[in-house]
Design a protein around this motif. Structure first.
Motif, PDB file in Angstrom:
ATOM      1  N   ASP A  59       0.734  -1.203  -0.015  1.00  0.00           N
ATOM      2  CA  ASP A  59       0.144  -0.082   0.113  1.00  0.00           C
ATOM      3  C   ASP A  59       0.960   1.418   0.123  1.00  0.00           C
ATOM      4  O   ASP A  59       0.297   2.256  -0.206  1.00  0.00           O
ATOM      5  CB  ASP A  59      -0.871   0.088   1.218  1.00  0.00           C
ATOM      6  N   HIS A  60       2.364   1.219   0.175  1.00  0.00           N
ATOM      7  CA  HIS A  60       3.146   2.084   0.297  1.00  0.00           C
ATOM      8  C   HIS A  60       4.157   2.058  -0.591  1.00  0.00           C
ATOM      9  O   HIS A  60       5.428   1.907  -0.072  1.00  0.00           O
ATOM     10  CB  HIS A  60       3.501   2.478   1.865  1.00  0.00           C
ATOM     11  N   PRO A  61       4.090   1.754  -1.839  1.00  0.00           N
ATOM     12  CA  PRO A  61       5.252   1.408  -2.783  1.00  0.00           C
ATOM     13  C   PRO A  61       6.610   2.511  -2.609  1.00  0.00           C
ATOM     14  O   PRO A  61       7.451   1.753  -2.822  1.00  0.00           O
ATOM     15  CB  PRO A  61       4.671   1.512  -4.091  1.00  0.00           C
ATOM     16  N   THR A  62       6.180   3.688  -2.681  1.00  0.00           N
ATOM     17  CA  THR A  62       7.299   4.393  -2.676  1.00  0.00           C
ATOM     18  C   THR A  62       8.176   4.383  -1.382  1.00  0.00           C
ATOM     19  O   THR A  62       9.300   4.876  -1.463  1.00  0.00           O
ATOM     20  CB  THR A  62       6.780   6.087  -2.589  1.00  0.00           C
ATOM     21  N   LEU A  63       7.754   3.900  -0.247  1.00  0.00           N
ATOM     22  CA  LEU A  63       8.267   3.761   0.989  1.00  0.00           C
ATOM     23  C   LEU A  63       8.950   2.255   1.160  1.00  0.00           C
ATOM     24  O   LEU A  63       9.679   1.823   2.277  1.00  0.00           O
ATOM     25  CB  LEU A  63       7.533   3.969   1.965  1.00  0.00           C
ATOM     26  N   ALA A  64       8.522   1.555   0.243  1.00  0.00           N
ATOM     27  CA  ALA A  64       8.783   0.009   0.490  1.00  0.00           C
ATOM     28  C   ALA A  64      10.226  -0.141   0.951  1.00  0.00           C
ATOM     29  O   ALA A  64      10.474  -1.241   1.802  1.00  0.00           O
ATOM     30  CB  ALA A  64       8.567  -0.728  -1.017  1.00  0.00           C
ATOM     31  N   PRO A  65      11.180   0.419   0.368  1.00  0.00           N
ATOM     32  CA  PRO A  65      12.636  -0.102   0.742  1.00  0.00           C
ATOM     33  C   PRO A  65      12.775   0.419   2.253  1.00  0.00           C
ATOM     34  O   PRO A  65      13.920  -0.118   2.684  1.00  0.00           O
ATOM     35  CB  PRO A  65      13.674   0.924  -0.120  1.00  0.00           C
ATOM     36  N   LEU A  66      12.032   1.096   2.860  1.00  0.00           N
ATOM     37  CA  LEU A  66      12.221   1.765   4.001  1.00  0.00           C
ATOM     38  C   LEU A  66      11.562   1.086   5.281  1.00  0.00           C
ATOM     39  O   LEU A  66      11.547   1.312   6.283  1.00  0.00           O
ATOM     40  CB  LEU A  66      12.128   3.278   4.187  1.00  0.00           C
ATOM     41  N   ILE A  67      10.595   0.341   4.750  1.00  0.00           N
ATOM     42  CA  ILE A  67       9.391  -0.269   5.602  1.00  0.00           C
ATOM     43  C   ILE A  67      10.097  -1.522   6.402  1.00  0.00           C
ATOM     44  O   ILE A  67      10.667  -2.415   5.824  1.00  0.00           O
ATOM     45  CB  ILE A  67       8.257  -0.716   4.965  1.00  0.00           C
ATOM     46  N   GLY A  68       9.910  -1.521   7.689  1.00  0.00           N
ATOM     47  CA  GLY A  68      10.347  -2.686   8.636  1.00  0.00           C
ATOM     48  C   GLY A  68       9.317  -3.662   8.902  1.00  0.00           C
ATOM     49  O   GLY A  68       9.350  -4.758   9.482  1.00  0.00           O
ATOM     50  N   GLY A  69       7.967  -2.998   8.640  1.00  0.00           N
ATOM     51  CA  GLY A  69       6.804  -4.027   9.293  1.00  0.00           C
ATOM     52  C   GLY A  69       5.527  -3.098   9.212  1.00  0.00           C
ATOM     53  O   GLY A  69       5.450  -1.864   9.126  1.00  0.00           O
TER      54      GLY A  69
END
Length: 170
Positions: A59-69
């Motif tokens: 749901d947050h493709p722009t933030l995907a590399p930064l998401i931990g959970g």
């Protein structure tokens, strides 16, 4: 008014808690938010830090590399009244924030209140990290405040332990 870290700003108003990287924990972010403080730690090794988001990572493709959970919003909903009760207990001096921060480390399995408190902290930490990445002025101010606190040159604030201090909100 005393805050729940045993801090009082000169006018009895909530302030901004600034500390070095060691204070960068989810529980500290949560307690500061619940007690009316803006927690502004210096972030070292930002690339190693992760964001927590509501919903699914996709749901947050722009933030995907930064998401931990993902955030456990259901747990927050079931524990919200207990979280507010805990904040009130700290505010009234029934329990200290330091005890709350240290207590989870003494249990092999965390109880649901501490886990929910961590979720509040994850929200606040994620928001702060996004602001940190976006705002060079924030990074400059926090770095300057930390340097001033270490040098003991902060005017109009009270020294706490080590490299932490409180300043009034702008």
């Amino acid at each position: 008014m005393a805050n729940d870290f045993g801090l009082v700003d000169a006018q009895g108003s909530p302030g901004k808690l600034i500390c070095a990287t060691a204070g960068f924990t989810d529980h500290v972010f949560a307690l500061c938010h619940l007690l009316g403080f803006r927690f502004a730690p210096r972030i070292r090794d930002l690339a190693d830090k992760r964001l927590y988001v509501p919903g699914k990572e996709r749901d947050h493709p722009t933030l995907a590399p930064l998401i931990g959970g993902k955030l456990n919003l259901k747990l927050l909903g079931t524990q919200w009244e207990e979280i507010l009760r805990l904040a009130a207990s700290i505010r009234h001096g029934t329990v200290t924030a330091l005890l709350i921060i240290r207590k989870p480390a003494s249990y092999p399995r965390q109880n649901s209140l501490h886990t929910a408190l961590r979720e509040v902290g994850r929200i606040e930490r994620s928001l702060f990290m996004l602001e940190w990445m976006k705002d060079p002025e924030l990074r400059r101010r926090v770095q300057a405040d930390n340097q001033a606190a270490r040098a003991g040159e902060v005017q109009g604030s009270q020294a706490l332990r080590g490299r932490t201090h409180v300043t009034r909100r702008p």
